[in-house]
Design an enzyme around this catalytic site. Structure first.
Site, short mmCIF file in Angstrom:
data_model
loop_
_atom_site.label_atom_id
_atom_site.label_comp_id
_atom_site.label_asym_id
_atom_site.label_seq_id
_atom_site.Cartn_x
_atom_site.Cartn_y
_atom_site.Cartn_z
N ASP A 100 0.84 -1.06 -0.06
CA ASP A 100 -0.01 -0.08 -0.13
C ASP A 100 0.92 1.16 0.16
O ASP A 100 1.99 1.31 0.90
CB ASP A 100 -0.91 0.17 1.06
CG ASP A 100 -2.21 0.96 0.96
OD1 ASP A 100 -2.72 0.73 0.10
OD2 ASP A 100 -2.24 1.98 1.61
N SER A 101 0.67 1.99 -0.93
CA SER A 101 1.46 3.29 -1.04
C SER A 101 0.82 4.68 -1.39
O SER A 101 -0.30 4.36 -1.84
CB SER A 101 2.61 2.75 -2.18
OG SER A 101 1.98 2.10 -3.27
N TYR A 127 1.47 8.77 -10.43
CA TYR A 127 2.17 10.13 -10.34
C TYR A 127 3.62 10.41 -10.63
O TYR A 127 4.08 11.58 -10.41
CB TYR A 127 1.86 10.76 -8.67
CG TYR A 127 0.43 10.53 -8.34
CD1 TYR A 127 -0.20 11.89 -8.47
CD2 TYR A 127 -0.07 9.47 -7.92
CE1 TYR A 127 -1.54 11.94 -7.74
CE2 TYR A 127 -1.70 9.27 -7.55
CZ TYR A 127 -2.14 10.74 -7.59
OH TYR A 127 -3.43 10.82 -7.23
N ASP A 128 4.19 9.26 -11.41
CA ASP A 128 5.68 9.38 -11.77
C ASP A 128 5.88 10.63 -12.33
O ASP A 128 7.12 11.50 -12.13
CB ASP A 128 6.08 8.30 -12.42
CG ASP A 128 6.35 7.03 -11.49
OD1 ASP A 128 6.41 7.24 -10.15
OD2 ASP A 128 6.46 5.85 -11.92
N ARG A 159 9.10 1.88 -3.04
CA ARG A 159 8.54 0.35 -3.08
C ARG A 159 10.11 -0.45 -3.19
O ARG A 159 10.11 -1.40 -2.70
CB ARG A 159 7.96 0.30 -4.68
CG ARG A 159 7.33 -1.22 -4.75
CD ARG A 159 6.27 -1.10 -5.57
NE ARG A 159 5.42 -0.18 -5.28
CZ ARG A 159 5.09 1.05 -5.99
NH1 ARG A 159 5.64 1.57 -7.05
NH2 ARG A 159 3.99 1.61 -5.33
P1 IMP Z 1 -2.88 1.91 -3.34
O1 IMP Z 1 -1.45 1.49 -2.66
O2 IMP Z 1 -3.56 0.80 -4.11
O3 IMP Z 1 -3.95 2.27 -2.31
O4 IMP Z 1 -2.51 2.97 -4.53
C1 IMP Z 1 -1.45 3.70 -4.46
C2 IMP Z 1 -1.70 4.93 -5.27
O5 IMP Z 1 -0.42 5.59 -5.23
C3 IMP Z 1 -1.84 4.51 -6.71
O6 IMP Z 1 -2.96 5.43 -7.14
C4 IMP Z 1 -0.54 5.27 -7.65
O7 IMP Z 1 -0.81 5.95 -8.41
C5 IMP Z 1 0.18 6.05 -6.31
N1 IMP Z 1 1.59 5.42 -6.36
C6 IMP Z 1 1.96 4.65 -5.79
N2 IMP Z 1 3.32 4.14 -5.90
C7 IMP Z 1 3.61 4.82 -7.04
C8 IMP Z 1 4.66 4.93 -7.86
O8 IMP Z 1 5.79 4.38 -7.65
N3 IMP Z 1 4.85 6.00 -8.70
C9 IMP Z 1 3.59 6.61 -9.04
N4 IMP Z 1 2.44 7.01 -8.43
C10 IMP Z 1 2.32 5.69 -7.23
#
Ligand code: IMP
Length: 200
Positions: A69-70, A152-153, A179
């Site tokens: 989750d990120s 969002y990169d 990550r």
């Molecule tokens: P979740 O972890 O599924 O709740 O979603 C994480 C959200 O953060 C996603 O919509 C991604 O677009 C964004 N996100 C997470 N990691 C990255 C990344 O490495 N690059 C760009 N966007 C990220």
């Protein structure tokens, strides 16, 4: 030992598979396991949401399951979008529409500092859990640039770089990303837990 990946996000799957295979860990995806469920992310922290996803996939696959989750934490927005990064700006938006919404909100902000945060939770059929985190500090760009990566990169400039995350090669991104760091920490925890004879 094979691990199931709890994420359905194609960008994350590609990165996690690359990073984990370089660390000697073999993974199978939900698609490959034929697991097609919607997991509600009702937690209020990255760790809680990752845990919910890992537990759900572990129950269905009976395999050790890794969930990520990120999200993006923006200082000038008091930490938003944070755990709500994937739905920022409303439901059914494209990734481009979401980062454009963020850029619009940041338009008049002088402070551009932000960070990507990633929590990895691995749940084993025995009930044992491993939790690892990783962060990547940087700033929000004024315009989107770059085609690589996902989410969002194109609007995130990692500290020490003059380009966005979407202008980096996948190897460059994985070496510095939230990550990449969280997965490296997870693999280290896994090794320690095996070495100490803990049954996973
Ligand atoms: P979740 O972890 O599924 O709740 O979603 C994480 C959200 O953060 C996603 O919509 C991604 O677009 C964004 N996100 C997470 N990691 C990255 C990344 O490495 N690059 C760009 N966007 C990220």
């Amino acid at each position: 030992m094979k691990f199931a990946l709890a994420t359905a996000n194609k960008g994350k799957i590609e990165e996690m598979r690359n990073i984990l295979s370089s660390l000697g860990i073999e993974v199978v995806t939900r698609d490959e396991l034929d697991i097609d469920i919607e997991i509600e992310e009702t937690g209020t922290t990255f760790a809680e949401n990752a845990r919910l996803k890992a537990i759900a996939i572990c129950k269905l696959s009976n395999m050790p399951s890794i969930a990520d989750d990120s999200g993006l934490v923006v200082d000038a927005l008091n930490g938003e979008p944070g755990v709500y990064t994937s739905s920022y700006g409303g439901e059914n938006l494209t990734a481009k529409e979401r980062y454009e919404y963020l850029l619009e909100n940041m338009k008049n902000m002088e402070q551009k500092s932000a960070k990507f945060v990633c929590n990895i939770v691995c749940v084993f059929p025995s009930g044992k859990e491993l939790i690892a985190t990783g962060e990547c500090n940087g700033s929000i760009a004024t315009i989107p640039i770059g085609e690589s990566g996902f989410g969002y990169d194109p609007i995130f400039i990692p500290d020490g770089y003059k380009k966005t995350m979407a202008e980096l090669s996948s190897d460059e991104k994985n070496a510095i990303s939230h990550r990449g760091k969280a997965l490296n920490n997870f693999v280290e925890l896994l090794r320690l837990s095996k070495a100490s004879g803990e049954c996973v």
